[in-house]
Design a protein around this motif. Structure first.
Motif, mmCIF file in Angstrom:
data_model
loop_
_atom_site.group_PDB
_atom_site.id
_atom_site.type_symbol
_atom_site.label_atom_id
_atom_site.label_comp_id
_atom_site.label_asym_id
_atom_site.label_seq_id
_atom_site.Cartn_x
_atom_site.Cartn_y
_atom_site.Cartn_z
ATOM 1 N N LYS A 185 0.840 -1.206 0.000
ATOM 2 C CA LYS A 185 0.000 0.000 0.000
ATOM 3 C C LYS A 185 0.870 1.250 0.000
ATOM 4 N N TRP A 186 1.946 1.257 0.802
ATOM 5 C CA TRP A 186 2.823 2.417 0.868
ATOM 6 C C TRP A 186 3.482 2.677 -0.483
ATOM 7 N N VAL A 187 3.901 1.607 -1.146
ATOM 8 C CA VAL A 187 4.518 1.746 -2.468
ATOM 9 C C VAL A 187 3.495 2.298 -3.459
ATOM 10 N N LEU B 53 9.595 5.070 2.398
ATOM 11 C CA LEU B 53 9.201 3.881 3.161
ATOM 12 C C LEU B 53 9.758 3.936 4.581
ATOM 13 N N SER B 54 10.965 4.421 4.728
ATOM 14 C CA SER B 54 11.569 4.555 6.055
ATOM 15 C C SER B 54 10.813 5.582 6.899
ATOM 16 N N ILE B 55 10.477 6.701 6.301
ATOM 17 C CA ILE B 55 9.721 7.748 7.003
ATOM 18 C C ILE B 55 8.359 7.210 7.451
ATOM 19 N N VAL B 56 7.670 6.538 6.548
ATOM 20 C CA VAL B 56 6.337 6.015 6.860
ATOM 21 C C VAL B 56 6.427 4.962 7.965
ATOM 22 N N ARG B 57 7.424 4.089 7.904
ATOM 23 C CA ARG B 57 7.582 3.060 8.944
ATOM 24 C C ARG B 57 7.786 3.715 10.307
ATOM 25 N N LYS B 58 8.645 4.733 10.366
ATOM 26 C CA LYS B 58 8.900 5.431 11.629
ATOM 27 C C LYS B 58 7.647 6.132 12.137
ATOM 28 N N PHE C 255 3.056 5.948 -2.843
ATOM 29 C CA PHE C 255 4.214 6.657 -3.394
ATOM 30 C C PHE C 255 4.040 6.843 -4.899
ATOM 31 N N LYS C 256 3.712 5.755 -5.597
ATOM 32 C CA LYS C 256 3.563 5.822 -7.056
ATOM 33 C C LYS C 256 2.414 6.739 -7.455
ATOM 34 N N ALA C 257 1.311 6.696 -6.714
ATOM 35 C CA ALA C 257 0.165 7.547 -7.030
ATOM 36 C C ALA C 257 0.495 9.025 -6.821
ATOM 37 N N CYS C 258 1.332 9.326 -5.848
ATOM 38 C CA CYS C 258 1.680 10.718 -5.542
ATOM 39 C C CYS C 258 2.874 11.220 -6.343
ATOM 40 N N ASP C 259 3.604 10.331 -6.971
ATOM 41 C CA ASP C 259 4.763 10.693 -7.779
ATOM 42 C C ASP C 259 4.281 11.140 -9.157
ATOM 43 N N GLU C 260 3.866 12.414 -9.208
ATOM 44 C CA GLU C 260 3.369 12.943 -10.478
ATOM 45 C C GLU C 260 4.471 12.914 -11.523
ATOM 46 N N VAL D 279 -1.235 12.639 3.843
ATOM 47 C CA VAL D 279 -2.685 12.744 4.016
ATOM 48 C C VAL D 279 -3.344 11.414 3.666
ATOM 49 N N MET D 280 -2.928 10.803 2.584
ATOM 50 C CA MET D 280 -3.513 9.530 2.158
ATOM 51 C C MET D 280 -3.270 8.418 3.180
ATOM 52 N N LEU D 281 -2.087 8.390 3.782
ATOM 53 C CA LEU D 281 -1.737 7.301 4.694
ATOM 54 C C LEU D 281 -2.141 7.549 6.142
ATOM 55 N N PHE D 282 -2.054 8.801 6.598
ATOM 56 C CA PHE D 282 -2.265 9.089 8.018
ATOM 57 C C PHE D 282 -3.462 9.988 8.292
#
Length: 185
Positions: free
Chosen positions: A22-24, A80-85, A27-32, A48-51
């Motif tokens: 989901k995180w990936v 991914l590291s930021i989201v995990r933290k 990322f892909k959806a937000c990577d315009e 916003v989408m994740l949290f």
């Protein structure tokens, strides 16, 4: 006392494969324009989408300042590291909230000496009432009836929970004390 393992450190948390996926996808959806990184605005949308909240300017600045200067944004692995933290912090805060709620049996939003006494009686029935009183008040004389259930550092930490000595401990005070204990361990 409240967290698993020695030293009261929070558990290390790993994302499930579906959560990682989901995180990936986010990322892909937000990577315009498929740049391979998230710009500052892309990053805000992803959070916003994740949290469910928009990161503050300070949080966004902090994340963007940690970016490799050779890129124009946050790469997938950094993201991914930021989201995990962030997820670990969220889970840690939820665990602290759960503990506070268990202590706050009357759902008042604060803890009293009686709440602590009841909790200590359940968790450590052999702990003397004098120790509980010493733990809760800031006016301890430095001597305490240490228990095999609670190390000295925890007694010292809890002695500081009631910062304004009004006999009440808010969630904010409780959370501060729990996080202070994490940093000390």
């Amino acid at each position: 006392m409240f967290f698993s393992g020695p030293g009261a450190r929070p558990r290390t948390w790993e994302a499930s494969p579906s959560e990682h996926k989901k995180w990936v996808e986010v990322f892909k959806a937000c990577d315009e324009d498929n740049k391979g990184y998230l710009s500052r605005e892309d990053f805000k949308v992803a959070i916003v989408m994740l949290f469910g909240y928009k990161p503050s300017k300070i949080e966004a600045d902090s994340m963007m300042s940690s970016v490799n200067p050779n890129t124009s944004g946050i790469l997938l692995e950094e993201f991914l590291s930021i989201v995990r933290k962030k997820k670990e912090v969220q889970l840690h805060r939820n665990e602290i909230r759960h503990i506070f709620t268990a202590f706050d049996r009357h759902y008042r939003g604060y803890l009293t000496l009686e709440d602590f006494k009841k909790a200590f009686r359940l968790v450590a029935p052999k702990l003397s009432e004098r120790t509980v009183l010493d733990v809760f008040s800031n006016s301890g004389d430095g001597s305490s009836d240490h228990s095999p259930y609670f190390p000295c550092s925890l007694l010292d930490l809890l002695r500081e929970v009631d910062q304004d000595s009004d006999g009440l401990v808010s969630f904010k005070d409780f959370e501060y004390a729990m996080n202070h204990g994490q940093n000390e361990a």
